[in-house]
Design a protein around this motif. Structure first.
Motif, PDB file in Angstrom:
ATOM      1  N   LYS A   1       0.819  -1.203   0.000  1.00 27.35           N
ATOM      2  CA  LYS A   1       0.000   0.000   0.000  1.00 27.35           C
ATOM      3  C   LYS A   1       0.861   1.264   0.000  1.00 27.35           C
ATOM      4  CE  LYS A   1      -3.919   2.206   2.282  1.00 27.35           C
ATOM      5  NZ  LYS A   1      -4.970   2.091   3.303  1.00 27.35           N
ATOM      6  N   ILE A   2       1.890   1.302   0.842  1.00 29.39           N
ATOM      7  CA  ILE A   2       2.701   2.523   0.896  1.00 29.39           C
ATOM      8  C   ILE A   2       3.584   2.647  -0.338  1.00 29.39           C
ATOM      9  CG2 ILE A   2       2.647   2.659   3.421  1.00 29.39           C
ATOM     10  CD1 ILE A   2       5.597   1.756   3.393  1.00 29.39           C
ATOM     11  N   GLN A   3       3.948   1.515  -0.946  1.00 23.05           N
ATOM     12  CA  GLN A   3       4.724   1.607  -2.188  1.00 23.05           C
ATOM     13  C   GLN A   3       3.889   2.185  -3.325  1.00 23.05           C
ATOM     14  OE1 GLN A   3       6.145  -2.418  -2.547  1.00 23.05           O
ATOM     15  NE2 GLN A   3       7.864  -2.078  -1.163  1.00 23.05           N
ATOM     16  N   ARG A   4       2.593   1.906  -3.306  1.00 26.06           N
ATOM     17  CA  ARG A   4       1.705   2.492  -4.311  1.00 26.06           C
ATOM     18  C   ARG A   4       1.457   3.976  -4.045  1.00 26.06           C
ATOM     19  NH1 ARG A   4      -1.247  -2.242  -3.403  1.00 26.06           N
ATOM     20  NH2 ARG A   4      -2.792  -1.069  -2.193  1.00 26.06           N
ATOM     21  N   SER A   5       1.226   4.294  -2.762  1.00 28.47           N
ATOM     22  CA  SER A   5       0.875   5.678  -2.426  1.00 28.47           C
ATOM     23  C   SER A   5       2.095   6.594  -2.323  1.00 28.47           C
ATOM     24  CB  SER A   5       0.091   5.727  -1.109  1.00 28.47           C
ATOM     25  OG  SER A   5       0.907   5.303  -0.033  1.00 28.47           O
ATOM     26  N   SER A   6       3.257   6.003  -2.040  1.00 27.09           N
ATOM     27  CA  SER A   6       4.493   6.792  -1.881  1.00 27.09           C
ATOM     28  C   SER A   6       5.604   6.148  -2.702  1.00 27.09           C
ATOM     29  CB  SER A   6       4.898   6.857  -0.404  1.00 27.09           C
ATOM     30  OG  SER A   6       3.862   7.379   0.394  1.00 27.09           O
TER      31      SER A   6
ATOM     32  N   GLU B   1      13.995   4.086   1.615  1.00 29.76           N
ATOM     33  CA  GLU B   1      14.367   4.183   3.030  1.00 29.76           C
ATOM     34  C   GLU B   1      13.121   4.170   3.911  1.00 29.76           C
ATOM     35  OE1 GLU B   1      18.372   6.930   2.505  1.00 29.76           O
ATOM     36  OE2 GLU B   1      16.371   7.770   2.242  1.00 29.76           O
ATOM     37  N   PHE B   2      12.068   4.807   3.440  1.00 30.66           N
ATOM     38  CA  PHE B   2      10.803   4.780   4.176  1.00 30.66           C
ATOM     39  C   PHE B   2      10.252   3.357   4.229  1.00 30.66           C
ATOM     40  CE2 PHE B   2       6.038   5.728   3.926  1.00 30.66           C
ATOM     41  CZ  PHE B   2       5.897   5.840   5.297  1.00 30.66           C
TER      42      PHE B   2
ATOM     43  N   THR C   1      15.582  13.867   0.374  1.00 31.43           N
ATOM     44  CA  THR C   1      14.412  13.712  -0.492  1.00 31.43           C
ATOM     45  C   THR C   1      13.193  13.533   0.398  1.00 31.43           C
ATOM     46  OG1 THR C   1      14.554  11.292  -0.570  1.00 31.43           O
ATOM     47  CG2 THR C   1      15.821  12.522  -2.223  1.00 31.43           C
ATOM     48  N   SER C   2      12.026  13.462  -0.208  1.00 28.65           N
ATOM     49  CA  SER C   2      10.821  13.221   0.593  1.00 28.65           C
ATOM     50  C   SER C   2      10.916  11.866   1.287  1.00 28.65           C
ATOM     51  CB  SER C   2       9.574  13.288  -0.283  1.00 28.65           C
ATOM     52  OG  SER C   2       9.616  12.305  -1.299  1.00 28.65           O
ATOM     53  N   GLY C   3      11.523  10.868   0.627  1.00 24.35           N
ATOM     54  CA  GLY C   3      11.666   9.550   1.246  1.00 24.35           C
ATOM     55  C   GLY C   3      12.569   9.579   2.467  1.00 24.35           C
TER      56      GLY C   3
ATOM     57  N   LEU D   1      12.805   9.274   8.382  1.00 27.63           N
ATOM     58  CA  LEU D   1      13.239   9.867   9.638  1.00 27.63           C
ATOM     59  C   LEU D   1      12.051  10.250  10.519  1.00 27.63           C
ATOM     60  CD1 LEU D   1      16.081  12.110   8.155  1.00 27.63           C
ATOM     61  CD2 LEU D   1      16.410  10.174   9.707  1.00 27.63           C
ATOM     62  N   GLY D   2      11.000  10.790   9.905  1.00 29.35           N
ATOM     63  CA  GLY D   2       9.812  11.167  10.668  1.00 29.35           C
ATOM     64  C   GLY D   2       9.101   9.965  11.252  1.00 29.35           C
ATOM     65  N   PHE D   3       9.028   8.885  10.477  1.00 25.16           N
ATOM     66  CA  PHE D   3       8.395   7.664  10.966  1.00 25.16           C
ATOM     67  C   PHE D   3       9.160   7.092  12.151  1.00 25.16           C
ATOM     68  CE2 PHE D   3       7.676   2.999  10.648  1.00 25.16           C
ATOM     69  CZ  PHE D   3       6.295   2.994  10.814  1.00 25.16           C
ATOM     70  N   GLU D   4      10.487   7.028  12.040  1.00 21.51           N
ATOM     71  CA  GLU D   4      11.310   6.562  13.160  1.00 21.51           C
ATOM     72  C   GLU D   4      11.109   7.443  14.393  1.00 21.51           C
ATOM     73  OE1 GLU D   4      14.536   4.116  13.037  1.00 21.51           O
ATOM     74  OE2 GLU D   4      12.709   3.283  12.172  1.00 21.51           O
ATOM     75  N   GLN D   5      10.933   8.744  14.143  1.00 16.29           N
ATOM     76  CA  GLN D   5      10.833   9.694  15.246  1.00 16.29           C
ATOM     77  C   GLN D   5       9.602   9.440  16.120  1.00 16.29           C
ATOM     78  OE1 GLN D   5      13.452  12.215  14.774  1.00 16.29           O
ATOM     79  NE2 GLN D   5      13.249  12.462  16.968  1.00 16.29           N
ATOM     80  N   ILE D   6       8.540   8.921  15.533  1.00 13.19           N
ATOM     81  CA  ILE D   6       7.329   8.628  16.319  1.00 13.19           C
ATOM     82  C   ILE D   6       7.674   7.721  17.488  1.00 13.19           C
ATOM     83  CG2 ILE D   6       5.017   7.613  16.310  1.00 13.19           C
ATOM     84  CD1 ILE D   6       4.983   7.953  13.269  1.00 13.19           C
ATOM     85  N   PHE D   7       8.374   6.628  17.187  1.00 18.40           N
ATOM     86  CA  PHE D   7       8.632   5.599  18.200  1.00 18.40           C
ATOM     87  C   PHE D   7       9.789   5.996  19.116  1.00 18.40           C
ATOM     88  CE2 PHE D   7       7.081   3.807  14.201  1.00 18.40           C
ATOM     89  CZ  PHE D   7       5.827   3.429  14.629  1.00 18.40           C
TER      90      PHE D   7
END
Length: 449
Positions: A8-13, A18-19, A97-99, A104-110
């Motif tokens: 799903k995320i590969q389709r949407s992003s 790296e993400f 890049t956006s990726g 980095l933002g996703f890692e930052q949540i946890f």
């Protein structure tokens, strides 16, 4: 489930490897939790948490010293405000890049959840390269960047910090422009200089925190840092203060590196020389380190073995990757293990490839993943926010003591969670489950947001 989310995320992003890597690691770690507690599937937490609450992309135009107009791209990815204001650094580097920002933002949540502090997860930055730019060019870029960003941040909304390419100088220019635009003197950025709202020990925090985390790892096996040889990659704040704290606690760091080459100094890295070359906005080549210390060996990046980093081929007991993502691959991991390395503590964000992480976990060495081991920086950023809110400044010793306690609590949280799920050596699993569970439970409490 992990395949469905990844598809799903590969389709949407598209085009953000790296993400995908960061999401895959977290999702795989969460499978034991989902098997035990079905509520997270019922509330569709995973599909919600992999999508940022807000993604801002903007053009940054600025004038160079020759009077030419330059254009860069700016980003702020606000992933989760479930636990508090968005919190995460700004990175200025041509590789951005956006990726990069999304991983980095996703890692930052946890990571932020593990600190136990009231902060959400975000990240931002630009493909602007501060290297080779004059102070005036950097100032003009930062002012233009903030002119676009200021409407999306605030002391109870989103509080950016520094990261690669963004130190005290850049934070100062950004903060000055924010004040100019809003008329507000508030703690909207962290990493400020001490005279105008910064926190003592903030510069040292990520490096110190990684070493405190390593200290806890070793204590779990009745061991200490004393008399151990350590390899460190990088030569920015994280690496410098990792090296400093290693010396203070009795270890001997023997390497450092930058994008141009690597130093191996068997007698131990000379901290004062390294700081002279790299701090206060300087970015001298490490080749000069070898000129000052002829007994040190300098290896230029052009001579690195293909796909390898020479830091990880040097015999050591402790390894601290403190440079950038995916800098340590499977072959590097094998070299570390073959040379007797017993501990890897990540000072950078996701510096080890999935294959390298698997090798460390299989070998059951002491392994501190970045979202746990390098959380000291963001933790101290929140302590800066607390000081700003109360209009006071704590002593270096008080901040350092709080940092040490936070890193111990992160270790205990991750290790106890790993033990709960039957994998006591696997702090990747422990950190991911503990961080996710805290955020997910709050998301459930707060409803469909």
């Amino acid at each position: 489930m992990s395949l469905n989310i990844l598809s799903k995320i590969q389709r949407s992003s598209p085009g953000e490897p790296e993400f995908y890597q960061a999401v895959e690691e977290v999702v795989q770690s969460l499978e034991p939790l989902f098997a035990k507690e079905k509520k997270y599937l019922e509330y569709n937490i995973l599909e919600r948490i992999v999508e940022p609450e807000r993604a801002i992309t903007f053009r940054v135009t600025w004038i160079d010293d020759q009077g030419r107009l330059q254009v860069n791209k700016g980003y702020r990815i606000q992933f989760s405000s479930t636990l508090g204001p968005y919190k995460g650094g700004l990175r200025f580097h041509p590789s951005v890049t956006s990726g990069t920002i999304k991983f980095l933002g996703f890692e930052q949540i946890f990571k932020n959840a593990l600190t136990g502090l009231a902060i959400g997860g975000a990240k931002g930055g630009s493909d602007f390269d501060p290297k080779g730019k004059s102070n005036n060019e950097i100032m003009r870029f930062c002012q233009s960047f903030m002119t676009e960003l200021y409407r999306h941040i605030g002391d109870t909304i989103d509080v950016p910090a520094g990261d690669i390419g963004v130190g005290g100088r850049e934070i100062g220019y950004l903060y000055g422009q924010y004040k100019r635009l809003t008329g507000s003197y508030e703690g909207v950025l962290t990493g400020k200089k001490i005279a105008w709202g910064g926190s003592l020990a903030r510069t040292e925090a990520t490096g110190y925190g990684a070493v405190y985390f390593a200290e806890n790892l070793l204590a779990s096996r009745n061991d200490t840092l004393e008399d151990k040889v350590a390899t460190v990659s990088g030569s920015g704040n994280v690496a410098i203060y990792t090296i400093k704290k290693l010396y203070e606690l009795g270890a001997k760091p023997v390497t450092c590196s930058d994008s141009r080459g690597t130093i191996y100094h068997e007698a131990g890295i000379h901290l004062h020389t390294l700081q002279q070359l790299k701090e206060q906005g300087k970015n001298e080549s490490l080749e000069k380190y070898a000129e000052i210390h002829p007994d040190a060996k300098y290896t230029p990046a052009s001579q690195y073995p293909e796909g390898r980093h020479p830091v990880w081929s040097i015999p050591c007991q402790l390894a601290f990757p403190c440079a950038t993502q995916n800098e340590l691959n499977l072959e590097d991991a094998k070299a570390l293990l073959n040379n007797g390395c017993i501990l890897v503590a990540e000072g950078a964000n996701m510096p080890s490839t999935p294959e390298a992480v698997h090798a460390f976990l299989e070998a059951k060495i002491l392994y501190g993943p970045g979202k746990a081991a390098n959380a000291g920086g963001v933790a101290t950023s929140q302590l800066e926010m607390a000081q700003n809110a109360s209009m006071i400044q704590w002593s270096f010793e008080e901040v350092d003591a709080r940092l040490k306690g936070i890193m111990q609590n992160i270790y205990l949280t991750a290790s106890q969670t790993a033990e709960e799920f039957g994998q006591p050596h696997n702090l990747v699993l422990g950190a991911n489950i503990a961080g996710f569970r805290k955020v997910a439970d709050a998301m459930i409490d707060q409803g469909a947001v």
